[in-house]
Design a protein around this motif. Structure first.
Motif, mmCIF file in Angstrom:
data_model
loop_
_atom_site.group_PDB
_atom_site.id
_atom_site.type_symbol
_atom_site.label_atom_id
_atom_site.label_comp_id
_atom_site.label_asym_id
_atom_site.label_seq_id
_atom_site.Cartn_x
_atom_site.Cartn_y
_atom_site.Cartn_z
ATOM 1 N N ARG A 154 90.207 -16.385 88.115
ATOM 2 C CA ARG A 154 91.139 -15.554 87.338
ATOM 3 C C ARG A 154 90.437 -14.438 86.571
ATOM 4 N N ALA A 155 89.141 -14.549 86.358
ATOM 5 C CA ALA A 155 88.409 -13.559 85.557
ATOM 6 C C ALA A 155 88.489 -12.177 86.196
ATOM 7 N N ARG A 156 88.457 -11.159 85.356
ATOM 8 C CA ARG A 156 88.656 -9.791 85.826
ATOM 9 C C ARG A 156 87.424 -8.920 85.569
ATOM 10 N N VAL A 157 86.855 -8.405 86.665
ATOM 11 C CA VAL A 157 85.820 -7.368 86.606
ATOM 12 C C VAL A 157 86.198 -6.335 87.656
ATOM 13 N N ARG A 158 86.440 -5.121 87.238
ATOM 14 C CA ARG A 158 86.829 -4.076 88.194
ATOM 15 C C ARG A 158 85.585 -3.397 88.749
ATOM 16 N N THR A 159 85.521 -3.304 90.072
ATOM 17 C CA THR A 159 84.393 -2.657 90.738
ATOM 18 C C THR A 159 84.794 -1.254 91.163
ATOM 19 N N ASP A 160 83.962 -0.295 90.799
ATOM 20 C CA ASP A 160 84.229 1.100 91.139
ATOM 21 C C ASP A 160 83.383 1.471 92.354
ATOM 22 N N GLY A 161 84.022 1.560 93.517
ATOM 23 C CA GLY A 161 83.295 1.888 94.733
ATOM 24 C C GLY A 161 83.400 0.780 95.758
ATOM 25 N N VAL A 162 82.558 0.846 96.772
ATOM 26 C CA VAL A 162 82.565 -0.108 97.878
ATOM 27 C C VAL A 162 81.380 -1.059 97.712
ATOM 28 N N GLU A 163 81.656 -2.352 97.752
ATOM 29 C CA GLU A 163 80.586 -3.337 97.587
ATOM 30 C C GLU A 163 80.679 -4.379 98.697
ATOM 31 N N GLU A 164 79.537 -4.643 99.320
ATOM 32 C CA GLU A 164 79.489 -5.623 100.408
ATOM 33 C C GLU A 164 78.862 -6.918 99.907
ATOM 34 N N HIS A 165 79.489 -8.032 100.253
ATOM 35 C CA HIS A 165 79.019 -9.345 99.829
ATOM 36 C C HIS A 165 78.576 -10.131 101.064
ATOM 37 N N HIS A 166 77.347 -10.628 101.017
ATOM 38 C CA HIS A 166 76.773 -11.372 102.134
ATOM 39 C C HIS A 166 76.819 -12.858 101.809
ATOM 40 N N LEU A 167 77.541 -13.629 102.597
ATOM 41 C CA LEU A 167 77.668 -15.059 102.373
ATOM 42 C C LEU A 167 77.025 -15.827 103.527
ATOM 43 N N VAL A 168 76.258 -16.848 103.184
ATOM 44 C CA VAL A 168 75.679 -17.753 104.176
ATOM 45 C C VAL A 168 76.265 -19.138 103.917
#
Length: 454
Positions: free
Chosen positions: A268-282
């Motif tokens: 539920r926590a809110r952090v707004r990201t400005d731009g494009v962000e890629e997340h790498h999950l293993v």
């Protein structure tokens, strides 16, 4: 080319009458050149390995307008596939959630102090003693407001220190790729270096935040639960529970010095990201251990949507978030209805030829908010005239909007493809975590079918 003409050979050719000092210098230069050459080769090999690994991985693109729930869905993916990593980040979310709580307090106070509000006098001293019919009550609210001033001031300082923000909205906003988690004390393989002096300063202000928040929790709770305050919000048709990062119902728990965020709190926590962000999950589970996927989360702001296109031809699937909140307007343009904006965006995505072979999965999100809106008596037809006199019930409303999205999907897609939809409340971690596993398995199965492997 003659061997003697090769510039790489000529540069290190033994010259006539070479002195010992010149020989040593030449030998060192040759060794340096070899080292640089090996480093270039290693970098090229690493780049090739990364490209090969990316080709084998599942690539997912999260799309939707701002505040549609993309970040919550991403966290559900992390919770489902990388639970140990999710656990490691738990402590940093404590600060984020506490800042979300203070931001809601500030929003509440701003509403009460709005000059256009009928309750403006609740926080403004009367011109003459006793001139307000609820003078003692107003004094109580002003005392609470004054008592919370140090907490609000500390929020400003903390936002500037960690996130370099502190604008009028006081929303936590981080640039994509800023590694903001490392500023809150989280260490990963890419953030092992940190200024010790800055870390000490951060720890000190985080400690002050915890102490001050615990000292203020009674005032916050009293302000939020006050009947006249709730009446004021009702008069302005404001429901703070619908806003991202809302925790005012959990003041007693979150403002405690021993508070530890739950999985639900983090989602539920809110952090707004400005731009494009890629997340790498293993993936960490036994069944999928080692499986990799890249999830790209793009800014949903209208001014940023042009940046989506470069990611279209590199995705196995698109998860499109469409909140079924029919009575809200876009924060960036109050003239535009949120749901109508989602429909316009959906039409653009469906008709894009770059996505002709891409799975598009739509999440009709925020079903919990839709249910609460309808139960409060808000009529859909007042905001969507075409809905007519259909029943003002969750099932009927959901079917109406789902049919509209489905119609555009069928009409505008460059080639026939299945319409895949799910009804979600992304902050409901139990149902959404199970859902993202199902979605993941479906993407894998579809890719195998396209590769003629099944």
């Amino acid at each position: 080319m003659e061997l003697s003409e090769n510039p790489f050979i000529v540069a290190f050719k033994v010259p006539a009458n070479e002195t010992e000092e010149e020989r040593v210098h030449r030998a060192r230069a040759f060794q340096d050149a070899q080292r640089v050459s090996r480093q270039i080769d290693e970098n090229l090999q690493e780049t090739k390995r990364n490209l090969d690994r990316r080709k084998r991985a599942i690539r997912i693109l999260l799309l939707g307008q701002a505040e549609s729930g993309k970040s919550a869905v991403l966290k559900n993916f992390q919770l489902a596939f990388t639970p140990h990593q999710f656990q490691k980040e738990r402590d940093l979310w404590k600060t984020i959630i506490q800042l979300n709580l203070i931001s809601s307090v500030r929003t509440l106070l701003n509403i009460l102090n709005d000059v256009d509000s009928n309750v403006q006098s609740l926080l403004t001293p009367p011109r003459t003693p006793g001139s307000h019919p609820n003078s003692s009550y107003s004094n109580k609210l002003r005392r609470i407001h004054l008592g919370l001033s140090p907490l609000l001031s500390l929020e400003n300082d903390l936002n500037r220190m960690f996130f370099a923000t502190g604008g009028p909205s006081h929303e936590i906003c981080v640039p994509a790729g800023s590694r903001w988690k490392s500023k809150l004390g989280f260490r990963d393989s890419a953030s092992v270096h940190q200024d010790l002096k800055l870390t000490n300063a951060q720890n000190a202000i985080k400690s002050n935040l915890i102490q001050l928040l615990e000292a203020s929790k009674d005032d916050i709770d009293s302000l939020w639960r006050d009947a006249d305050v709730q009446r004021a919000l009702g008069e302005r048709e404001v429901d703070l529970r619908d806003t991202p990062g809302f925790f005012l119902d959990d003041v007693e728990r979150i403002a405690s010095a021993s508070y530890c965020p739950t999985d639900s709190d983090i989602v539920r926590a809110r952090v707004r990201t400005d731009g494009v962000e890629e997340h790498h999950l293993v993936a960490e589970s036994i069944r999928l251990k080692g499986n990799e996927f890249f999830i790209t989360d793009v800014s949903g702001a209208r001014s940023s949507r042009h940046s989506w296109i470069p990611f279209f031809d590199d995705s196995h699937a698109i998860l499109f978030l469409a909140p079924l909140v029919f009575n809200q307007m876009l924060e960036e343009d109050p003239r535009v209805n949120r749901l109508e904006d989602s429909l316009l965006l959906w039409k653009e995505i469906c008709s894009n030829v770059l996505l002709a072979n891409c799975n598009i999965i739509i999440f009709f999100n925020k079903m919990d908010i839709l249910r609460r809106i309808l139960e409060s008596g808000v009529e859909v037809r007042k905001f969507v005239p075409s809905y007519g006199n259909a029943p003002n019930e969750v099932e009927s409303v959901t079917k109406y909007f789902k049919d509209r999205f489905k119609t555009y999907h069928k009409k505008l897609s460059p080639k026939p493809r299945s319409f895949i939809s799910h009804e979600t409340s992304a902050i409901d971690i139990h149902s959404t975590t199970a859902l993202v596993v199902t979605v993941h398995d479906g993407i894998i199965r579809d890719n195998l079918e396209k590769s003629d492997m099944i």
